[in-house]
Write a protein that holds these residues in place. Structure first.
Motif, PDB file in Angstrom:
ATOM      1  N   TRP A  12       0.782  -1.237   0.000  1.00 30.21           N
ATOM      2  CA  TRP A  12       0.000   0.000   0.000  1.00 30.21           C
ATOM      3  C   TRP A  12       0.810   1.281   0.000  1.00 30.21           C
ATOM      4  O   TRP A  12       0.245   2.364  -0.179  1.00 30.21           O
ATOM      5  CB  TRP A  12      -0.953   0.024   1.191  1.00 30.21           C
ATOM      6  CG  TRP A  12      -1.984  -1.043   1.182  1.00 30.21           C
ATOM      7  CD1 TRP A  12      -2.342  -1.868   0.145  1.00 30.21           C
ATOM      8  CD2 TRP A  12      -2.809  -1.434   2.277  1.00 30.21           C
ATOM      9  NE1 TRP A  12      -3.322  -2.735   0.539  1.00 30.21           N
ATOM     10  CE2 TRP A  12      -3.638  -2.492   1.845  1.00 30.21           C
ATOM     11  CE3 TRP A  12      -2.927  -0.993   3.582  1.00 30.21           C
ATOM     12  CZ2 TRP A  12      -4.566  -3.099   2.663  1.00 30.21           C
ATOM     13  CZ3 TRP A  12      -3.853  -1.600   4.406  1.00 30.21           C
ATOM     14  CH2 TRP A  12      -4.662  -2.639   3.941  1.00 30.21           C
ATOM     15  N   CYS A  40      -5.599   0.967  12.879  1.00 33.18           N
ATOM     16  CA  CYS A  40      -6.552   2.073  12.875  1.00 33.18           C
ATOM     17  C   CYS A  40      -6.193   3.110  13.941  1.00 33.18           C
ATOM     18  O   CYS A  40      -6.208   4.316  13.678  1.00 33.18           O
ATOM     19  CB  CYS A  40      -7.974   1.549  13.085  1.00 33.18           C
ATOM     20  SG  CYS A  40      -9.256   2.803  12.841  1.00 33.18           S
ATOM     21  N   HIS A  78      -9.189   8.040   6.516  1.00 32.20           N
ATOM     22  CA  HIS A  78      -9.698   7.059   5.544  1.00 32.20           C
ATOM     23  C   HIS A  78      -8.816   5.810   5.545  1.00 32.20           C
ATOM     24  O   HIS A  78      -9.312   4.679   5.615  1.00 32.20           O
ATOM     25  CB  HIS A  78      -9.753   7.658   4.136  1.00 32.20           C
ATOM     26  CG  HIS A  78      -9.939   6.623   3.078  1.00 32.20           C
ATOM     27  ND1 HIS A  78     -11.165   6.032   2.832  1.00 32.20           N
ATOM     28  CD2 HIS A  78      -9.057   6.046   2.227  1.00 32.20           C
ATOM     29  CE1 HIS A  78     -11.022   5.131   1.871  1.00 32.20           C
ATOM     30  NE2 HIS A  78      -9.758   5.132   1.486  1.00 32.20           N
ATOM     31  N   PHE A  79      -7.513   6.009   5.451  1.00 28.39           N
ATOM     32  CA  PHE A  79      -6.618   4.856   5.430  1.00 28.39           C
ATOM     33  C   PHE A  79      -6.540   4.153   6.779  1.00 28.39           C
ATOM     34  O   PHE A  79      -6.186   2.978   6.846  1.00 28.39           O
ATOM     35  CB  PHE A  79      -5.230   5.252   4.927  1.00 28.39           C
ATOM     36  CG  PHE A  79      -5.172   5.425   3.429  1.00 28.39           C
ATOM     37  CD1 PHE A  79      -5.649   4.448   2.577  1.00 28.39           C
ATOM     38  CD2 PHE A  79      -4.639   6.572   2.879  1.00 28.39           C
ATOM     39  CE1 PHE A  79      -5.605   4.601   1.201  1.00 28.39           C
ATOM     40  CE2 PHE A  79      -4.576   6.749   1.503  1.00 28.39           C
ATOM     41  CZ  PHE A  79      -5.062   5.756   0.664  1.00 28.39           C
ATOM     42  N   LYS A  81      -9.120   3.366   8.527  1.00 29.05           N
ATOM     43  CA  LYS A  81     -10.228   2.412   8.530  1.00 29.05           C
ATOM     44  C   LYS A  81     -10.209   1.462   7.333  1.00 29.05           C
ATOM     45  O   LYS A  81     -10.948   0.499   7.280  1.00 29.05           O
ATOM     46  CB  LYS A  81     -11.555   3.162   8.549  1.00 29.05           C
ATOM     47  CG  LYS A  81     -11.741   4.036   7.324  1.00 29.05           C
ATOM     48  CD  LYS A  81     -13.183   4.148   6.938  1.00 29.05           C
ATOM     49  CE  LYS A  81     -13.342   5.064   5.766  1.00 29.05           C
ATOM     50  NZ  LYS A  81     -13.775   4.354   4.585  1.00 29.05           N
ATOM     51  N   PHE A  82      -9.347   1.729   6.382  1.00 28.14           N
ATOM     52  CA  PHE A  82      -9.262   0.943   5.154  1.00 28.14           C
ATOM     53  C   PHE A  82      -9.012  -0.532   5.473  1.00 28.14           C
ATOM     54  O   PHE A  82      -7.980  -0.892   6.025  1.00 28.14           O
ATOM     55  CB  PHE A  82      -8.125   1.517   4.291  1.00 28.14           C
ATOM     56  CG  PHE A  82      -7.982   0.912   2.944  1.00 28.14           C
ATOM     57  CD1 PHE A  82      -8.980   1.058   1.998  1.00 28.14           C
ATOM     58  CD2 PHE A  82      -6.831   0.225   2.600  1.00 28.14           C
ATOM     59  CE1 PHE A  82      -8.837   0.517   0.740  1.00 28.14           C
ATOM     60  CE2 PHE A  82      -6.682  -0.313   1.344  1.00 28.14           C
ATOM     61  CZ  PHE A  82      -7.690  -0.173   0.405  1.00 28.14           C
ATOM     62  N   LEU A  83      -9.981  -1.358   5.186  1.00 29.86           N
ATOM     63  CA  LEU A  83      -9.941  -2.805   5.429  1.00 29.86           C
ATOM     64  C   LEU A  83      -9.808  -3.188   6.904  1.00 29.86           C
ATOM     65  O   LEU A  83      -9.443  -4.306   7.223  1.00 29.86           O
ATOM     66  CB  LEU A  83      -8.830  -3.468   4.610  1.00 29.86           C
ATOM     67  CG  LEU A  83      -8.940  -3.323   3.096  1.00 29.86           C
ATOM     68  CD1 LEU A  83      -7.763  -3.991   2.409  1.00 29.86           C
ATOM     69  CD2 LEU A  83     -10.253  -3.888   2.573  1.00 29.86           C
ATOM     70  N   HIS A  95     -14.100   6.664  10.038  1.00 30.05           N
ATOM     71  CA  HIS A  95     -14.902   7.068   8.874  1.00 30.05           C
ATOM     72  C   HIS A  95     -15.573   8.427   9.112  1.00 30.05           C
ATOM     73  O   HIS A  95     -15.543   9.310   8.258  1.00 30.05           O
ATOM     74  CB  HIS A  95     -15.949   5.996   8.574  1.00 30.05           C
ATOM     75  CG  HIS A  95     -16.867   6.344   7.457  1.00 30.05           C
ATOM     76  ND1 HIS A  95     -16.461   6.328   6.141  1.00 30.05           N
ATOM     77  CD2 HIS A  95     -18.164   6.735   7.455  1.00 30.05           C
ATOM     78  CE1 HIS A  95     -17.481   6.696   5.370  1.00 30.05           C
ATOM     79  NE2 HIS A  95     -18.515   6.946   6.141  1.00 30.05           N
TER      80      HIS A  95
END
Length: 126
Positions: A12, A40, A78-79, A81-83, A95
Motif C-alpha cells: 500500500w 486504525c 480514511h486509510f 479504517k481501510f480494510l 470514517h
C-alpha cells in the motif's frame, strides 16, 4: 510484525503516498505498528495531529494551510479504517472523522473542490 501489517506496508505504500500521505508520516506510523489490531489507532492518531494543525490554522486565518492539513487528516482517517473490519467501532469513528475533516477542508482547497453525495441505488429489484 504480523503478516497483515507487513503486507499492508509492502503493497500500500504507493497508494498512500499518491493520495497525499507524507512519506515521512507513512514511514513513522508504519514503523510503530507491529500488530494489525493497532493499525486504525496508529493512523487515527497521526490524522489527529494534522486535524489539530488544520483547525488551528483555520482559527488563525491561514486558509491554505488549514485546507491542506484538514484534507490530509481526512485521507489519513480514511486509510486508518481501510480494510479494518474487525473493530466496527474504530472503523466507524475513523470514517466519521474522515468525512468531517474533508468537509471542513473543501472551501480552502486549491484547486477548488466540491462535495458530491451519492445515495444508495434505488433501481429495479429484479
Amino acid at each position: 510484525m504480523d503478516k497483515r501489517v507487513e503486507s499492508a506496508i509492502s503493497h500500500w505504500a504507493p497508494r498512500f503516498i499518491s493520495n497525499g500521505v507524507l512519506l515521512a508520516d507513512f514511514q513513522e506510523v508504519t514503523a510503530g505498528i507491529n500488530h494489525w489490531d493497532d493499525w486504525c489507532r496508529a493512523w487515527s492518531a497521526r490524522a489527529a495531529v494534522h486535524e489539530s494543525v488544520g483547525r488551528h490554522a483555520l482559527s488563525e486565518g491561514y486558509f491554505t494551510s488549514a485546507g491542506e492539513h484538514l484534507s490530509r487528516a481526512g485521507v489519513y482517517y480514511h486509510f486508518a479504517k481501510f480494510l479494518f473490519v474487525q473493530d466496527p467501532a474504530q472503523l466507524r469513528a475513523a470514517h466519521t472523522k474522515a468525512i468531517e475533516c474533508k468537509q471542513l477542508a473543501i472551501p480552502y482547497l486549491r484547486p477548488p473542490a466540491r462535495r458530491v453525495e451519492i445515495h444508495p441505488f434505488q433501481g429495479d429489484e429484479n
